[in-house]
Design a protein around this motif. Sequence first.
Motif, mmCIF file in Angstrom:
data_model
loop_
_atom_site.group_PDB
_atom_site.id
_atom_site.type_symbol
_atom_site.label_atom_id
_atom_site.label_comp_id
_atom_site.label_asym_id
_atom_site.label_seq_id
_atom_site.Cartn_x
_atom_site.Cartn_y
_atom_site.Cartn_z
ATOM 1 N N ALA A 238 7.929 5.984 -13.825
ATOM 2 C CA ALA A 238 7.068 6.178 -12.994
ATOM 3 C C ALA A 238 7.279 5.510 -11.746
ATOM 4 O O ALA A 238 7.706 3.984 -12.047
ATOM 5 C CB ALA A 238 5.669 6.228 -14.263
ATOM 6 N N ALA A 239 5.880 5.888 -10.828
ATOM 7 C CA ALA A 239 6.319 5.176 -9.769
ATOM 8 C C ALA A 239 4.367 4.508 -10.615
ATOM 9 O O ALA A 239 3.392 5.066 -10.736
ATOM 10 C CB ALA A 239 6.333 5.927 -8.967
ATOM 11 N N LEU A 240 4.582 2.961 -10.102
ATOM 12 C CA LEU A 240 3.226 2.441 -10.852
ATOM 13 C C LEU A 240 2.157 1.983 -9.197
ATOM 14 O O LEU A 240 2.907 1.503 -8.137
ATOM 15 C CB LEU A 240 4.181 1.470 -11.807
ATOM 16 N N TRP A 241 1.294 1.364 -10.016
ATOM 17 C CA TRP A 241 0.154 1.734 -8.767
ATOM 18 C C TRP A 241 -0.431 0.180 -9.106
ATOM 19 O O TRP A 241 -1.169 0.707 -10.257
ATOM 20 C CB TRP A 241 -0.141 2.784 -8.371
ATOM 21 N N TYR A 242 -0.784 -0.317 -7.818
ATOM 22 C CA TYR A 242 -2.211 -1.814 -8.405
ATOM 23 C C TYR A 242 -2.613 -2.416 -7.628
ATOM 24 O O TYR A 242 -2.615 -1.968 -6.106
ATOM 25 C CB TYR A 242 -1.397 -2.523 -9.351
ATOM 26 N N SER A 248 -14.048 -10.782 -5.468
ATOM 27 C CA SER A 248 -14.877 -9.866 -6.146
ATOM 28 C C SER A 248 -15.791 -11.084 -6.817
ATOM 29 O O SER A 248 -16.736 -10.588 -7.670
ATOM 30 C CB SER A 248 -14.114 -9.012 -7.313
ATOM 31 N N THR A 249 -15.433 -12.639 -7.266
ATOM 32 C CA THR A 249 -16.714 -13.444 -8.176
ATOM 33 C C THR A 249 -16.950 -13.779 -6.683
ATOM 34 O O THR A 249 -19.077 -13.489 -7.015
ATOM 35 C CB THR A 249 -15.114 -14.565 -8.475
ATOM 36 N N GLY A 250 -17.122 -13.801 -5.623
ATOM 37 C CA GLY A 250 -18.850 -14.194 -4.551
ATOM 38 C C GLY A 250 -18.929 -12.950 -4.567
ATOM 39 O O GLY A 250 -20.094 -13.112 -4.512
ATOM 40 N N LEU A 251 -18.235 -11.707 -4.549
ATOM 41 C CA LEU A 251 -19.073 -10.549 -4.275
ATOM 42 C C LEU A 251 -20.130 -10.604 -5.447
ATOM 43 O O LEU A 251 -21.972 -10.120 -5.092
ATOM 44 C CB LEU A 251 -18.714 -9.291 -4.385
ATOM 45 N N ASP A 288 -12.149 -5.042 -11.753
ATOM 46 C CA ASP A 288 -12.207 -4.432 -9.939
ATOM 47 C C ASP A 288 -10.960 -4.605 -9.603
ATOM 48 O O ASP A 288 -10.016 -4.273 -8.799
ATOM 49 C CB ASP A 288 -12.565 -5.552 -9.428
ATOM 50 N N ALA A 289 -9.675 -4.139 -11.163
ATOM 51 C CA ALA A 289 -7.918 -3.672 -10.933
ATOM 52 C C ALA A 289 -8.145 -2.244 -11.602
ATOM 53 O O ALA A 289 -8.481 -1.739 -12.152
ATOM 54 C CB ALA A 289 -7.628 -4.704 -11.151
ATOM 55 N N ALA A 368 1.641 -5.966 -10.566
ATOM 56 C CA ALA A 368 0.516 -6.374 -10.347
ATOM 57 C C ALA A 368 1.141 -7.767 -9.678
ATOM 58 O O ALA A 368 0.557 -8.004 -9.124
ATOM 59 C CB ALA A 368 -0.241 -6.814 -11.825
ATOM 60 N N ARG A 369 2.455 -8.048 -9.686
ATOM 61 C CA ARG A 369 2.501 -9.349 -9.350
ATOM 62 C C ARG A 369 2.652 -8.791 -7.536
ATOM 63 O O ARG A 369 3.034 -9.295 -6.519
ATOM 64 C CB ARG A 369 3.596 -9.979 -9.734
ATOM 65 N N THR A 370 3.058 -8.016 -7.575
ATOM 66 C CA THR A 370 3.350 -7.236 -5.913
ATOM 67 C C THR A 370 1.853 -7.181 -5.586
ATOM 68 O O THR A 370 2.125 -7.711 -3.674
ATOM 69 C CB THR A 370 4.315 -5.487 -6.071
#
Length: 431
Positions: A238-242, A248-251, A288-289, A368-370
């Motif tokens: 599969a093609a993975l998407w992240y 987000s913490t500041g917001l 938020d991920a 995720a690292r990408t």
Amino acid sequence: MSDVLIQDTADGAQPVAGALDTDACVSGQIADAIIASGLTDRPVGDLIEQVMGRLVAAGVPLARMMVGFRILHPLFDGMTIAWTDEHGVEVEYFQALNEDNPDFTLSPFYWMMKEQVEQLPLRLDRDAMVDKFPLLQRLRGEGFTGYFARVVSFGNKPIEVGTNDGLALSWSTKSPSGFSARDISIMQQILAPLSLALRVMIKDQIARNTLNAFHGPLVGERILSGTIKRGDGERLAAALWYSDLRNSTGLADQLSVEGFLELLNVYFDCAAGAVIEEGGQVLDIVGDAILAFFPADTAGEEAAATAALRAALKAQERLAAAKARSCKCAAEINFGVGVHFGDVVFGNAGTPERLKFGVIGRAVNEVARTQDMSKLLGQPIVATDQVVRRTRPEAGLRLNDMGLHDLRGIPAAKRLWALRHNAGIAPANGA
């Protein structure tokens, strides 16, 4: 309210026993067909079409039938299935079936539930009560003469406004004499099996809606098909998407709870909405991920890789469009997207009592690292060489080689590419 709904007989003769036996036989045959249809797991529209066809064949002068019920769905409150002799079965979904919606509060069904009236027989061409309801006025104007409505509760309590445990049905005719006593009798006799079959189908629809809303259609279908035990699963390419929301913490610290949730929903509309638009599966939303994937088992590797990169572009385009509309939340939103291609295990893991259906494997860590590298490289979209090499050349994707980079926790360096917006990108359905 008048209950004059039956046809007038010319000589005042009473129905004979043989006719009653024949009608009971007809009702029994239709009831058997309803049960058989329910056991075959056919679509609910097919059931309605079959029942109406049999009723008309039995001499019941039906021109319209409607059944409505509430559903558990994040976008809709209710669903109706309407049949007419002219158009057959039509399905419609409704939002806001509540007391702020005049279309609902001015309906016969709302009045029946408020007044605890189980059935409503009317002659549309005679009864003054018709003027209370815009729907019935419209039917009268279209030439309908008779109307018979029922509210059915699935529990021990009467059905109330807002409950999910019941349904409402109505039958209408254009016969000059309205419905006869025989017509009403046959419809009443099939009501119980029809309601039972509809209840099963409604519960099934609610289960599917709920699973699809919270887990996505691919996971939902697998769960319903029996992939529910720990360790159940399969290996997929599969093609993975992240994607990940910046700051987000500041917001979250700056905004009220309501304001932050509103911002998150705008972000999800941009990112997850683009994935869904391109045919991908949103597997998980953690804080938020967003983790999504495009399986290659049906469309092929090139189509999956190209669709995933298109989704990344569209996500950023959606955000730009929201900012152009001066959306207050959008002004604070920035996010990065990582796209990768690899093998994953798609299945259940967890404790025997609490399972999670998703994708597992090294490729999940790599995507995720990408995405992390999108922040370090200052690029909104970063893709690995594995996904870029599988894209279709004619897709017109604009990619810049960013060289080899070490990803945290990944043994070998990865060649990364930055994906830039290209106004001339081919449409998705051309992939």
